[in-house]
Design an enzyme around this catalytic site. Structure first.
Site, PDB file in Angstrom:
ATOM      1  N   HIS A 194      -5.168   0.328  -2.230  1.00 32.72           N
ATOM      2  CA  HIS A 194      -6.514  -0.753  -1.337  1.00 32.72           C
ATOM      3  C   HIS A 194      -5.917  -1.989  -2.508  1.00 32.72           C
ATOM      4  O   HIS A 194      -5.452  -1.547  -3.612  1.00 32.72           O
ATOM      5  CB  HIS A 194      -7.406  -0.474  -1.261  1.00 32.72           C
ATOM      6  CG  HIS A 194      -8.123  -0.176   0.365  1.00 32.72           C
ATOM      7  ND1 HIS A 194      -8.905  -0.630   0.392  1.00 32.72           N
ATOM      8  CD2 HIS A 194      -7.119   0.076   1.200  1.00 32.72           C
ATOM      9  CE1 HIS A 194      -9.028   0.029   2.065  1.00 32.72           C
ATOM     10  NE2 HIS A 194      -8.470  -0.147   2.452  1.00 32.72           N
ATOM     11  N   GLU A 208       0.630  -0.882   0.025  1.00 28.84           N
ATOM     12  CA  GLU A 208      -0.023  -0.653   0.142  1.00 28.84           C
ATOM     13  C   GLU A 208       0.961   1.041   0.012  1.00 28.84           C
ATOM     14  O   GLU A 208       1.844   1.558   0.640  1.00 28.84           O
ATOM     15  CB  GLU A 208      -1.145  -0.437   1.440  1.00 28.84           C
ATOM     16  CG  GLU A 208      -1.949  -1.086   1.561  1.00 28.84           C
ATOM     17  CD  GLU A 208      -3.391  -0.359   1.960  1.00 28.84           C
ATOM     18  OE1 GLU A 208      -3.104   0.326   2.608  1.00 28.84           O
ATOM     19  OE2 GLU A 208      -3.927  -1.624   2.246  1.00 28.84           O
ATOM     20  N   ASP A 239      -9.758   3.101   8.441  1.00 31.26           N
ATOM     21  CA  ASP A 239      -9.362   3.978   7.472  1.00 31.26           C
ATOM     22  C   ASP A 239     -10.625   4.954   7.948  1.00 31.26           C
ATOM     23  O   ASP A 239     -10.157   6.189   8.203  1.00 31.26           O
ATOM     24  CB  ASP A 239      -9.878   3.984   6.354  1.00 31.26           C
ATOM     25  CG  ASP A 239      -8.740   2.635   5.551  1.00 31.26           C
ATOM     26  OD1 ASP A 239      -7.884   2.735   5.917  1.00 31.26           O
ATOM     27  OD2 ASP A 239      -9.282   2.105   4.502  1.00 31.26           O
ATOM     28  N   HIS A 260      -4.686   6.597  -0.235  1.00 28.41           N
ATOM     29  CA  HIS A 260      -4.175   5.691  -0.246  1.00 28.41           C
ATOM     30  C   HIS A 260      -4.728   4.217  -0.567  1.00 28.41           C
ATOM     31  O   HIS A 260      -5.780   4.985  -1.531  1.00 28.41           O
ATOM     32  CB  HIS A 260      -4.064   4.663   1.129  1.00 28.41           C
ATOM     33  CG  HIS A 260      -4.993   4.479   1.987  1.00 28.41           C
ATOM     34  ND1 HIS A 260      -6.391   4.995   2.223  1.00 28.41           N
ATOM     35  CD2 HIS A 260      -4.948   3.194   2.767  1.00 28.41           C
ATOM     36  CE1 HIS A 260      -6.940   4.408   2.536  1.00 28.41           C
ATOM     37  NE2 HIS A 260      -6.596   3.291   2.605  1.00 28.41           N
TER      38      HIS A 260
HETATM   39 ZN   LIG Z   1      -7.401   1.256   3.540  1.00 24.19          ZN
END
Ligand SMILES: [Zn+2]
Length: 155
Positions: A97, A33, A108, A95
């Site tokens: 995934h 990630e 999150d 971000h």
């Molecule tokens: Zn996440």
């Protein structure tokens, strides 16, 4: 440009921001990630995202975990704020995934809510998750309330 039908809030991502998202899309089986902060302009209710900071050395990056720990994200945000006389400011977080159509985890949601509470301008956090195919975009306020803009397919 995306639109939230009920309140007509527009979020414009400049091409360079979408290119940064593309660079870190988790298309390989081993990609970790990535993430950073979203910087840009506030136009009334509307948002224009002009920069996404890339992941930095101090961040935590695993297959299914990203923590924005490197203080340089904030340093960059502060620098751009000063250089633009306050025009360019912190808008939120992004971000990646490792899933095609990303959806936020509980971690999150809690993180975005905390970011919203910490903001001095009282605005919600613009929250973006870059999936392998789609993009998740929402605004999360300090009460954890979410306004969802879209789940879209990238071309
Ligand atoms: Zn996440």
């Amino acid at each position: 440009m995306w639109q939230m039908p009920s309140q007509k809030i527009y979020v414009l991502f400049q091409a360079s921001v979408l290119e940064t998202f593309d660079v870190y899309r988790q298309n390989s089986r081993t990609a970790t990630e990535a993430g950073g902060v979203l910087l840009g302009h506030v136009r009334g209710e509307h948002l224009e995202v002009i920069q996404a900071t890339p992941p930095l050395a101090g961040d935590v990056r695993h297959r299914m975990q990203y923590e924005r720990n490197d203080p340089a994200h904030q340093t960059i945000a502060d620098l751009m704020w000063r250089q633009s006389d306050g025009e360019t400011r912190y808008l939120g977080e992004w971000h990646t995934h490792p899933e095609d159509r990303p959806s936020p985890s509980r971690v999150d949601m809690n993180g975005w809510t905390h970011r919203a509470l910490a903001r001095q301008d009282g605005r919600a956090t613009l929250a973006v998750i870059v999936g392998r195919v789609g993009l998740y975009v929402s605004l999360v306020d300090g009460a954890g309330e979410t306004a969802l803009f879209l789940e879209c397919q990238s071309s």
